[in-house]
Scaffold this motif. Structure first.
Motif, PDB file in Angstrom:
ATOM      1  N   ALA A   2     -51.504 -10.996  -8.860  1.00 33.24           N
ATOM      2  CA  ALA A   2     -50.906 -10.978  -7.538  1.00 33.24           C
ATOM      3  C   ALA A   2     -51.398  -9.801  -6.706  1.00 33.24           C
ATOM      4  CB  ALA A   2     -49.385 -10.927  -7.660  1.00 33.24           C
ATOM      5  N   ARG A   3     -51.482 -10.025  -5.394  1.00 28.66           N
ATOM      6  CA  ARG A   3     -51.733  -8.954  -4.434  1.00 28.66           C
ATOM      7  C   ARG A   3     -50.414  -8.695  -3.726  1.00 28.66           C
ATOM      8  NH1 ARG A   3     -55.919 -12.135  -1.099  1.00 28.66           N
ATOM      9  NH2 ARG A   3     -54.338 -13.668  -1.647  1.00 28.66           N
ATOM     10  N   TYR A   4     -50.021  -7.448  -3.649  1.00 30.91           N
ATOM     11  CA  TYR A   4     -48.707  -7.140  -3.110  1.00 30.91           C
ATOM     12  C   TYR A   4     -48.814  -6.206  -1.902  1.00 30.91           C
ATOM     13  CZ  TYR A   4     -49.333  -2.723  -5.583  1.00 30.91           C
ATOM     14  OH  TYR A   4     -49.829  -1.521  -6.019  1.00 30.91           O
ATOM     15  N   HIS A   5     -47.779  -6.261  -1.064  1.00 31.15           N
ATOM     16  CA  HIS A   5     -47.644  -5.375   0.087  1.00 31.15           C
ATOM     17  C   HIS A   5     -46.224  -4.830   0.069  1.00 31.15           C
ATOM     18  CE1 HIS A   5     -47.882  -3.886   4.226  1.00 31.15           C
ATOM     19  NE2 HIS A   5     -46.713  -4.475   4.443  1.00 31.15           N
ATOM     20  N   ILE A   6     -46.058  -3.508   0.123  1.00 29.31           N
ATOM     21  CA  ILE A   6     -44.741  -2.876   0.105  1.00 29.31           C
ATOM     22  C   ILE A   6     -44.526  -2.088   1.386  1.00 29.31           C
ATOM     23  CG2 ILE A   6     -43.204  -1.251  -1.069  1.00 29.31           C
ATOM     24  CD1 ILE A   6     -44.570  -1.814  -3.651  1.00 29.31           C
ATOM     25  N   GLU A   7     -43.368  -2.314   2.011  1.00 30.02           N
ATOM     26  CA  GLU A   7     -42.955  -1.505   3.144  1.00 30.02           C
ATOM     27  C   GLU A   7     -41.623  -0.847   2.804  1.00 30.02           C
ATOM     28  OE1 GLU A   7     -44.950  -4.213   6.699  1.00 30.02           O
ATOM     29  OE2 GLU A   7     -42.878  -3.513   6.888  1.00 30.02           O
ATOM     30  N   THR A   8     -41.517   0.442   3.082  1.00 25.48           N
ATOM     31  CA  THR A   8     -40.330   1.202   2.700  1.00 25.48           C
ATOM     32  C   THR A   8     -39.727   1.875   3.920  1.00 25.48           C
ATOM     33  OG1 THR A   8     -41.381   1.665   0.577  1.00 25.48           O
ATOM     34  CG2 THR A   8     -39.428   2.956   1.135  1.00 25.48           C
ATOM     35  N   GLY A  35     -52.767  -5.811   3.770  1.00 27.30           N
ATOM     36  CA  GLY A  35     -51.641  -5.999   4.681  1.00 27.30           C
ATOM     37  C   GLY A  35     -50.853  -7.217   4.254  1.00 27.30           C
ATOM     38  N   PRO A  36     -49.718  -7.493   4.905  1.00 27.37           N
ATOM     39  CA  PRO A  36     -48.894  -8.628   4.488  1.00 27.37           C
ATOM     40  C   PRO A  36     -49.604  -9.971   4.587  1.00 27.37           C
ATOM     41  CG  PRO A  36     -48.137  -7.703   6.591  1.00 27.37           C
ATOM     42  CD  PRO A  36     -49.122  -6.740   6.026  1.00 27.37           C
ATOM     43  N   GLU A  37     -50.532 -10.092   5.559  1.00 24.81           N
ATOM     44  CA  GLU A  37     -51.232 -11.376   5.696  1.00 24.81           C
ATOM     45  C   GLU A  37     -52.113 -11.677   4.495  1.00 24.81           C
ATOM     46  OE1 GLU A  37     -51.474  -8.846   7.771  1.00 24.81           O
ATOM     47  OE2 GLU A  37     -50.583  -9.422   9.698  1.00 24.81           O
ATOM     48  N   ALA A  42     -44.801  -9.973  -0.321  1.00 25.23           N
ATOM     49  CA  ALA A  42     -44.453  -8.773   0.428  1.00 25.23           C
ATOM     50  C   ALA A  42     -43.081  -8.293  -0.018  1.00 25.23           C
ATOM     51  CB  ALA A  42     -44.448  -9.044   1.932  1.00 25.23           C
ATOM     52  N   ILE A  43     -42.938  -6.986  -0.151  1.00 21.77           N
ATOM     53  CA  ILE A  43     -41.683  -6.378  -0.602  1.00 21.77           C
ATOM     54  C   ILE A  43     -41.178  -5.477   0.511  1.00 21.77           C
ATOM     55  CG2 ILE A  43     -40.603  -4.889  -2.332  1.00 21.77           C
ATOM     56  CD1 ILE A  43     -43.070  -5.773  -4.157  1.00 21.77           C
ATOM     57  N   LEU A  44     -39.972  -5.745   1.005  1.00 20.82           N
ATOM     58  CA  LEU A  44     -39.362  -4.958   2.068  1.00 20.82           C
ATOM     59  C   LEU A  44     -38.215  -4.150   1.470  1.00 20.82           C
ATOM     60  CD1 LEU A  44     -39.051  -4.278   5.103  1.00 20.82           C
ATOM     61  CD2 LEU A  44     -37.540  -6.278   5.293  1.00 20.82           C
ATOM     62  N   GLU A  62     -37.925 -11.031   9.410  1.00 20.27           N
ATOM     63  CA  GLU A  62     -38.343 -12.278  10.072  1.00 20.27           C
ATOM     64  C   GLU A  62     -39.853 -12.290  10.291  1.00 20.27           C
ATOM     65  OE1 GLU A  62     -35.885 -12.022  13.515  1.00 20.27           O
ATOM     66  OE2 GLU A  62     -34.268 -13.243  12.652  1.00 20.27           O
ATOM     67  N   GLU A  63     -40.398 -11.140  10.673  1.00 15.40           N
ATOM     68  CA  GLU A  63     -41.843 -11.056  10.881  1.00 15.40           C
ATOM     69  C   GLU A  63     -42.605 -11.236   9.570  1.00 15.40           C
ATOM     70  OE1 GLU A  63     -41.536  -7.859  14.619  1.00 15.40           O
ATOM     71  OE2 GLU A  63     -42.108  -7.195  12.597  1.00 15.40           O
ATOM     72  N   LEU A  64     -42.150 -10.551   8.520  1.00 19.41           N
ATOM     73  CA  LEU A  64     -42.838 -10.635   7.233  1.00 19.41           C
ATOM     74  C   LEU A  64     -42.770 -12.040   6.648  1.00 19.41           C
ATOM     75  CD1 LEU A  64     -41.822  -7.267   5.518  1.00 19.41           C
ATOM     76  CD2 LEU A  64     -44.116  -7.955   6.235  1.00 19.41           C
TER      77      LEU A  64
END
Length: 416
Positions: A2-8, A35-37, A42-44, A62-64
Motif C-alpha cells: 500500500a501507498r499511504y498519505h497521513i495528515e495530522t 499526495g492523497p491522489e 489516506a489517514i486523517l 470531505e475533500e480527502l
C-alpha cells in the motif's frame, strides 16, 4: 503493498501518534505517497479543540474522500465525535489510533520488501525473518509485491537478532508476511527452531512473534506451543488471523485454513500455556458474506474471546480476484463492523478487568503520554505506569507491577 498519505492536526501528542502509525506501516513494507491522489489509503489524524477546528476537520475529510481510494479518520475528534463524520455522509473508517495500521493494510499480511532491514527503534528491534508467503488469498494485493516465501537460513536470522540485542534492543519483534511458514521453501518448517535459537542469545530481552496464518501454524502447533512454554523470553502472544467464522467465506477468500484448524491451534495453546494472549483478525463485509456467515463470525468471536482483535471492513484492491466480485453495500459493512466492534470492546475489556489486582512482570517499552510509560507483561498485554519519573521508571527497565485499573484495551499499574 500500500501507498499511504497521513495528515495530522493538533498537538504534539497527535504528531506522536502519527509517527507510530507511520512506523508500523513502514515496518510492514508500505511506503508514503506523493499526495492523497496517489495514495491507496489516506489517514486523517484529527483535532477537536474548538468548533472552528471541527468544521475544518469535516471539510478536509470531505475533500480527502474525493481525492483518495480509501479514507481512515482517527485522532481526538474521531474518538470523541465520530458520529459527526458519519452524519456528514463521509464514507470513511473511524478508528482508534492503535487500529489504523491494520485497517490501512486491509487485513492483508504485512509486506516485507527487499529494502526492509532489522530496525532498532528505541528499545524495540524489528527482525524481518523472511519475505513472501505460501498463500493466495483472493483479496490480498501484497502477494504481487512479494511472491512466494523466501527464507534466509536460521543462523543468518539469529545473527541479526544478536546484533539487535548488542545494539540495545530489549524487545525483538519477529516479523514477516507470514512467520508461520518460515522455512517451507527449504523443505522444513523452521519457526520453532529459530525462536529457540534467538532465546538462547545472551542478554535480558523479550521476543514477540508477528503474524502467523493458521494454515501454516496448524502442522507445528504442538511443537510451537512447547517452545513458548519453555522460553521465558518469548511473550506468550500469538497473532492468528482467522478472518471469518464461516468456512464458506474462508473458501471464497482462498484462505488455507478452516475454522476447525484455527480452533485446533487455540486449543493446544490453551492446554499448554496458563496465561497467554490470542490476537486475531476479522474481515467483515466480504462480497460473499451473508447474514448467516456474519453470525458465524460473531459466534466464533464469542467462543474464542481473543484479548486483541483487528476488525477490518472489506475494501477492494485492484488486480485481486475479490475486486471482481459484486460487493456488499456500505451500510451493511458498517452495521456488521459496528456490531463486531462493540463485541470486541466487551470481550477485550473483560480480559483487562480480570487483570486488576494481579502482579505482573513487565518490560517498559516506550514513553507514553505525559509522565507515563507503556509496558508489556508476559502475554504482551499493554500496561501503563503513570508518574514514571517519580518511580524512577524508564524505557528498557524490567520491573514488577500491581495492576490497579484498566481502560478497556490497556491496564494501569503501580510499581511494587
Amino acid at each position: 503493498m500500500a501507498r499511504y498519505h497521513i495528515e495530522t492536526y493538533g498537538c504534539t501528542s497527535n504528531r506522536g501518534e502519527s509517527r507510530h502509525i507511520e512506523q508500523a506501516l513502514r515496518d510492514g513494507g508500505h511506503h508514503p505517497a506523493d499526495g492523497p491522489e496517489e495514495a491507496d489509503v489516506a489517514i486523517l489524524n484529527t483535532c477537536t479543540v474548538v468548533e472552528k477546528t471541527e468544521r475544518n476537520m469535516i471539510r478536509r475529510a470531505e475533500e480527502l474522500e474525493k481525492e483518495t481510494a480509501d479514507l481512515i479518520i482517527t485522532g481526538c475528534m474521531a474518538l470523541a465525535q465520530g458520529d459527526e463524520f458519519r452524519d456528514a455522509g463521509i464514507d470513511a473508517e473511524v478508528l482508534h489510533w492503535d487500529d489504523v495500521p491494520n485497517a490501512a493494510m486491509n487485513g492483508e499480511c504485512p509486506t516485507v520488501t527487499p529494502d526492509t532491514q532489522p530496525i532498532l527503534d528505541g528499545q524495540v528491534g524489528i527482525l524481518p525473518i523472511a519475505r513472501g508467503c505460501m498463500s493466495n488469498c483472493s483479496y490480498c494485493i501484497t502477494k504481487f509485491a512479494t511472491g512466494r516465501i523466501d527464507s534466509p537460513p536460521v543462523e543468518e536470522n539469529v545473527e541479526k537478532a544478536r546484533a539487535l540485542v548488542h545494539a540495545g534492543a530489549k524487545e525483538i519483534r519477529v516479523t514477516g508476511q507470514d512467520t508461520g511458514v518460515y522455512g517451507w521453501d527449504k523443505g522444513d518448517r523452521k519457526l520453532a527452531e529459530l525462536l529457540d535459537r534467538i532465546c538462547d542469545i545472551d542478554g535480558e530481552f523479550r521476543v514477540r512473534v508477528g503474524m502467523a496464518n493458521p494454515g501454516g501454524i496448524h502442522g507445528i502447533r504442538e511443537e510451537l506451543a512447547e517452545v513458548f512454554a519453555t522460553n521465558e523470553k518469548l511473550y506468550n502472544f500469538i497473532h492468528l488471523p482467522v478472518q471469518s467464522g464461516s468456512d464458506d467465506v474462508l473458501e471464497d477468500m482462498r484462505r488455507q485454513h478452516r475454522v476447525d484448524k484455527f480452533l485446533d491451534i487455540v486449543e493446544v495453546f490453551d492446554e499448554t500455556l496458563e496465561y497467554w494472549t490470542l490476537s486475531t483478525d476479522f474481515i467483515v463485509g466480504f462480497p460473499t458474506e451473508t447474514d448467516h456467515d456474519h453470525a458465524q463470525s460473531m459466534a466464533l468471536f464469542r467462543e474464542i474471546r481473543p484479548e486483541k482483535v483487528n476488525i477490518t471492513r472489506f475494501s477492494k484492491r485492484p488486480g485481486t480476484d475479490a475486486a471482481d466480485m459484486k460487493g456488499l453495500g456500505g451500510t451493511i459493512k458498517k452495521e456488521r463492523s459496528k456490531a463486531m466492534s462493540e463485541l470486541k470492546m466487551d470481550i477485550v475489556g473483560e480480559a483487562y478487568e480480570k487483570m486488576v489486582g494481579t502482579r505482573q512482570e513487565v518490560l517498559v517499552v516506550e514513553e507514553g503520554v505525559g509522565d507515563s510509560v507503556k509496558c508489556r507483561d508476559g502475554a504482551y498485554r499493554q500496561i501503563i505506569v503513570q508518574n514514571a519519573s517519580e518511580h524512577g521508571v524508564e524505557p528498557g527497565d524490567f520491573l514488577e507491577v500491581e495492576v490497579t485499573g484498566h481502560q478497556t484495551v490497556y491496564a494501569f499499574a503501580e510499581p511494587v
